[in-house]
Design an enzyme around this catalytic site. Structure first.
Site, short mmCIF file in Angstrom:
data_model
loop_
_atom_site.label_atom_id
_atom_site.label_comp_id
_atom_site.label_asym_id
_atom_site.label_seq_id
_atom_site.Cartn_x
_atom_site.Cartn_y
_atom_site.Cartn_z
N LYS A 1 -15.23 7.34 -4.25
CA LYS A 1 -16.40 7.72 -3.50
C LYS A 1 -17.19 9.08 -4.01
O LYS A 1 -18.36 9.04 -4.24
CB LYS A 1 -16.12 7.56 -2.01
CG LYS A 1 -15.95 6.38 -1.42
CD LYS A 1 -15.18 6.62 -0.16
CE LYS A 1 -14.53 5.12 0.23
NZ LYS A 1 -13.48 5.25 1.22
N THR B 1 -9.03 5.86 -2.29
CA THR B 1 -10.52 5.27 -2.49
C THR B 1 -11.60 6.60 -2.16
O THR B 1 -12.58 6.61 -2.81
CB THR B 1 -10.87 4.33 -1.69
OG1 THR B 1 -10.52 4.46 -0.37
CG2 THR B 1 -10.20 2.95 -2.07
N LYS C 1 -9.80 13.58 4.26
CA LYS C 1 -8.79 12.30 4.29
C LYS C 1 -8.01 12.42 5.54
O LYS C 1 -7.71 13.51 6.04
CB LYS C 1 -8.22 12.13 3.03
CG LYS C 1 -7.20 13.19 2.40
CD LYS C 1 -6.74 13.19 1.08
CE LYS C 1 -7.76 13.14 0.03
NZ LYS C 1 -7.75 11.95 -0.86
N ARG C 2 -6.96 11.52 5.77
CA ARG C 2 -6.07 11.22 6.65
C ARG C 2 -5.13 12.43 6.25
O ARG C 2 -4.71 12.89 5.32
CB ARG C 2 -5.31 9.88 6.72
CG ARG C 2 -4.08 9.92 7.77
CD ARG C 2 -3.62 8.66 7.82
NE ARG C 2 -3.36 7.87 6.70
CZ ARG C 2 -2.11 7.99 6.11
NH1 ARG C 2 -1.07 8.66 6.75
NH2 ARG C 2 -1.74 7.65 4.58
N HIS D 1 0.80 -1.32 0.05
CA HIS D 1 -0.02 0.01 0.03
C HIS D 1 0.87 1.17 0.08
O HIS D 1 0.29 2.26 0.29
CB HIS D 1 -1.06 0.10 1.30
CG HIS D 1 -2.14 -0.90 1.02
ND1 HIS D 1 -3.30 -0.54 0.43
CD2 HIS D 1 -2.32 -1.99 1.52
CE1 HIS D 1 -4.07 -1.59 0.53
NE2 HIS D 1 -3.49 -2.44 1.27
N LYS E 1 -0.36 14.29 1.03
CA LYS E 1 -1.80 14.28 0.63
C LYS E 1 -2.02 16.15 0.36
O LYS E 1 -2.95 16.20 -0.26
CB LYS E 1 -2.47 13.79 1.56
CG LYS E 1 -2.66 12.22 1.73
CD LYS E 1 -3.61 11.87 2.77
CE LYS E 1 -3.62 10.27 2.88
NZ LYS E 1 -3.93 9.51 1.81
#
Length: 835
Positions: A673, A669, A561-562, A370, A567
């Site tokens: 969504k 992901t 998100k985290r 991952h 990110k």
């Protein structure tokens, strides 16, 4: 299935309808006798618990039928090992998959209660940190729906991912005691308990056959007790389970200490043993924390392998053909110690020779990677494993020795490359590379998006690929449409089903039929109305949670998100600051009204991520109270992001932010969504964004920034963020505002670490991508004003989201990795009988 009351409903047979009449009687029974209430003392929480027990009865009945089918047909079984399962709320998902939602709604209504309000009493089972755990949950749903005998194994943490509160703009962590009021749908299995050993020593002896035998003598023993969460498939009778282990002391207390009056010492060992399943991701900055984390990993795999072997031996005389009957998928490196554990079982307990045991082990395990970030690949100090798992350390040494001998004989690698693939990392302090153990011991290794799978064989596993080219493959992640469309967005679900039929629930590619209706003005109007209603619902939630009033007609721009620097939530808020500065300098400027929403948790010890959260909240506080921007720009940080909150945010989103540095996000992901719920994506060519672009076409997605190869080249050439800043006046002025404490007037200098990181290092190339991001955001704003064209693009995005179903992903795992056929669907039968 039909559409009724704006919701997709599973049609039940007449027998089932008659059977379900007795649900009301069973519900009343649980309310009175299980919960202990009468009609004068009933509250919403009581209704929730009684409903949970009622549905649990139904699930257990289906679970028993499913298990009987598996016993009779003896199919190959799949076991998904993961230290994280981010299940969220379970009850509503079960009602939808069982086809009971509307019948239960009517039944609860007959008692004078509202089902939606009742379901809010369920706590999120936050037994995961983010996408890794949520992917595992989606996979369980898909395996049950596809009638694959697939089971999850993990840990039932007493405390899941922490509850996040925001105080003075900063993240504070509070315990998440998610099961404080009990878990009514859970099935406790006290009869399924296994011993797990730690520490101690290894003894050797010569058997009567002259063979050297090993025996591990642990000096600490903990009991693993099973708790099952039933996992129903959609519109099928199949119910699988997620089995979570909880740690119990092998002794309640030390009687000797107790008799001598040392009452605290008497229960100390019990407390220490049970810490193993106490908390998700203990703080591993200390040696005690590291040991606890390794204990958790071994505890889970040891108990799970014992359970699997016991079940297998109940149906088969030996383990000779175990690989024909089971497959184990390792979800990242966390459970990879399971490879050494299975070898220990086969060598020491089953008395197999090495080659036979290794051949079986490498046929059973497969490994999902991952991450492409080398620093994220898990390693453990040799000294720690020697202390905690002495026999496993011997086995790992032997695995590595034999593997490296074979590699040298093959002549495929030079000495530098051999050092890279070694499971043992040499140095002043030797370490075990768990990812290398997973690759060496696995039958197949997969990435989770096409770009990611390509990157791992070119970077972190480059040398392994030279040895095992056929071992590597790609399995692009997916999401379950039952949770992320049918449950989270019933209005859009009903509209789609009304137009193209309901079969997309189990075949998401059927959404392609929506393309035939893009030219239908009435359909587009209905589509836009559904989005607007969802935006109004989101606005209501935001006001309730934060007190901030937003304009539901504005563009809802979301990044949830985290929190991690790769990110690039920071890139987003920097652009917000730039937009704010433009408005302040030219108050009459015409811009597309925008509400920018953030949500997500930073790891408690991740200083920079927590500081970015603080910056976002400080920026929001100033912008949201500035009359110059009123009605044109709002910034919202929604605290305590979790699965149930995502289900409320995603349907009301217009623009999805997927802006990680190219080459850093394995898949993502949340991008899927948002796409499935009619949001357009702004993002880099990273992770699954690449495949989303392929599906929808460049004109229907907003791609910007450096590509992966350009990121690598920029860094190799000697990246200087200062050069990019000096070329961009907007960015220079934004950084000046941060440096001069515009957003921290009462906390001078607090954001200088952010400023200096961007100015001097900028590891994730925000400065290099800022201008491209800013320009693409301007195009987004312009396109959003053309509502007809925007709506067409959103319909097309949903229509082409079919590839990103976890059903497709699981079919690929089943065919290419697990080598297991999908069992025929057995429609739900009338088997639920009330006594």
């Amino acid at each position: 299935m039909i559409v009724e009351n704006n919701r997709l409903i599973t049609l039940l047979s007449e027998e089932q309808k008659a059977d379900l009449v007795s649900l009301e009687k069973q519900f009343a029974h649980h309310l009175e006798y299980t919960i202990g209430k009468n009609k004068y003392t009933i509250g919403n929480a009581d209704i929730y618990k009684a409903l949970g027990h009622t549905v649990r009865d139904f699930l257990i009945d289906r679970l028993n039928v499913t298990n009987e089918r598996y016993r009779n047909e003896d199919p190959k079984k799949i076991y998904y090992f993961s230290l994280e399962f981010l299940m969220g709320r379970t009850l509503m998902n079960a009602l939808i998959n069982l086809g009971l939602y509307d019948i239960i709604k009517q039944m609860i209504g007959s008692f004078g209660f509202d089902l939606e309000s009742i379901l809010e009493f369920e706590m999120d089972a936050g037994l995961g940190n983010g996408g890794l755990g949520r992917l595992a949950a989606c996979f369980l749903d898909s395996m049950a729906t596809l009638n694959i005998p697939g089971f999850g194994y993990g840990i039932r943490y007493d405390y899941g991912i922490f509850n996040q509160i925001i105080a003075n703009g900063s993240q504070l962590e509070m315990p998440d005691h998610w099961d404080a009021d009990g878990v009514p749908y859970e099935v406790i299995r006290p009869d399924i308990t296994f011993s797990v050993g730690f520490s101690g020593h290894t003894e050797t002896r010569i058997s009567g056959k002259g063979k050297l035998q090993y025996e591990w003598i642990p000096n600490e023993t903990v009991l693993a007790s099973a708790h099952d969460c039933p996992v129903p498939g959609f519109n099928t009778s199949t119910v699988n389970y997620l089995r979570l282990w909880t740690a119990k002391s092998s002794e309640e207390f030390n009687l000797d200490y107790f008799n001598h009056g040392d009452y605290m010492k008497a229960v100390q060992d019990k407390s220490i043993s049970e810490n193993i399943s106490k908390v998700l991701y203990p703080n591993d900055t200390t040696e005690q924390g590291k040991m606890l984390r390794l204990k958790q990993q071994y505890f889970m795999v040891c108990a799970s392998l014992q359970d699997i072997i016991v079940q297998h031996k109940q149906a088969h005389v030996s383990l000779d053909h175990l690989s024909d009957k089971i497959a184990i998928q390792l979800n990242d490196t966390h459970p990879s110690i399971g490879i050494a554990e299975l070898m220990r079982v086969l060598l020491d307990l089953e008395d197999w020779d090495w080659d036979r045991a290794w051949d079986l082990t490498t046929k059973i395990f497969s490994y999902t990677n991952h991450t492409v970030l080398p620093e994220a690949l898990e390693t453990w100090k040799v000294s720690l494993i020697e202390t905690l798992l002495p026999r496993h350390m011997q086995i790992i040494y032997e695995i590595n020795h034999r593997f490296l001998e074979e590699v040298r004989k093959s002549g495929k690698l030079n000495e530098t490359e051999i050092e890279e693939v070694s499971i043992i990392q040499e140095g002043a302090e030797k370490r075990i590379r768990m990812a290398n153990l997973a690759v060496v011991g696995a039958n197949k290794v997969n990435g989770v998006a096409a770009l990611h799978s390509d990157l791992i064989i070119k970077t972190i596993f480059k040398s392994f690929y030279k040895i095992f080219p056929s071992k590597f493959n790609n399995k692009t992640n997916g999401i379950t449409p039952r949770r992320w469309l049918i449950q989270s967005n019933p209005s859009l679900t009903a509209l789609i089903a009304k137009k193209i039929g309901p079969s997309f629930a189990t075949d998401l590619e059927k959404l392609r039929d929506l393309e035939n209706h893009i030219g239908d003005a009435e359909f587009r109007n209905d589509w836009a109305n559904v989005k607007q209603i969802n935006k109004q619902s989101l606005a209501k939630l935001i006001k309730g949670d934060t007190g901030i009033v937003i304009d539901p007609n504005s563009m809802i721009d979301v990044q949830v998100k985290r929190f991690h620097e790769y990110k690039r939530q920071l890139l987003n808020i920097l652009r917000v600051i730039a937009l704010y500065r433009r408005i302040k300098e030219n108050p009459g400027i015409t811009i597309t009204p925008r509400t920018v929403i953030f949500g997500g948790k930073a790891a408690p010890g991740y200083y920079m991520a927590k500081l970015i959260i603080k910056l976002i909240n400080n920026v929001a506080s100033i912008i949201n109270h500035d009359r110059d921007v009123d009605g044109r720009l709002k910034v919202v940080f929604l605290p305590n992001y979790r699965v149930s909150l995502a289900e409320r945010i995603i349907p009301g989103t217009n623009l999805s932010e997927q802006i990680s540095t190219a080459g850093t996000e394995a898949s993502g992901t949340s991008n899927m969504k948002f796409m499935l719920n009619g949001a357009l994506t702004i993002g880099t060519l990273d992770g699954a964004n690449v495949e989303m672009l392929e599906e929808v076409g460049r004109e229907n997605i907003y791609i910007f920034g450096l590509k992966t190869e350009e990121v690598f080249a920029t860094k190799q050439e000697g990246y200087s963020p200062r050069d990019w800043i000096e070329k961009n006046e907007d960015m220079s002025r934004v950084l000046r505002m941060i440096r001069e404490n515009f957003f921290s007037q009462n906390e001078l200098g607090i954001f200088m670490p952010i400023h200096d990181s961007l100015f001097y290092t900028d590891t994730y190339l925000l400065m290099a991508d800022f201008k491209a991001y800013d320009e693409m955001q301007k195009k987004v704003a312009q396109d959003f004003r053309n509502h007809e064209e925007w709506t067409k693009k959103t319909i097309l995005n949903v229509a082409r989201a079919g590839k990103f179903s976890s059903d497709r992903t699981i079919r690929e795992y089943a065919k290419d990795i697990w080598k297991v056929p999908l069992l025929p669907t057995v429609p739900p039968q009338t088997s639920y009988q009330l006594g």
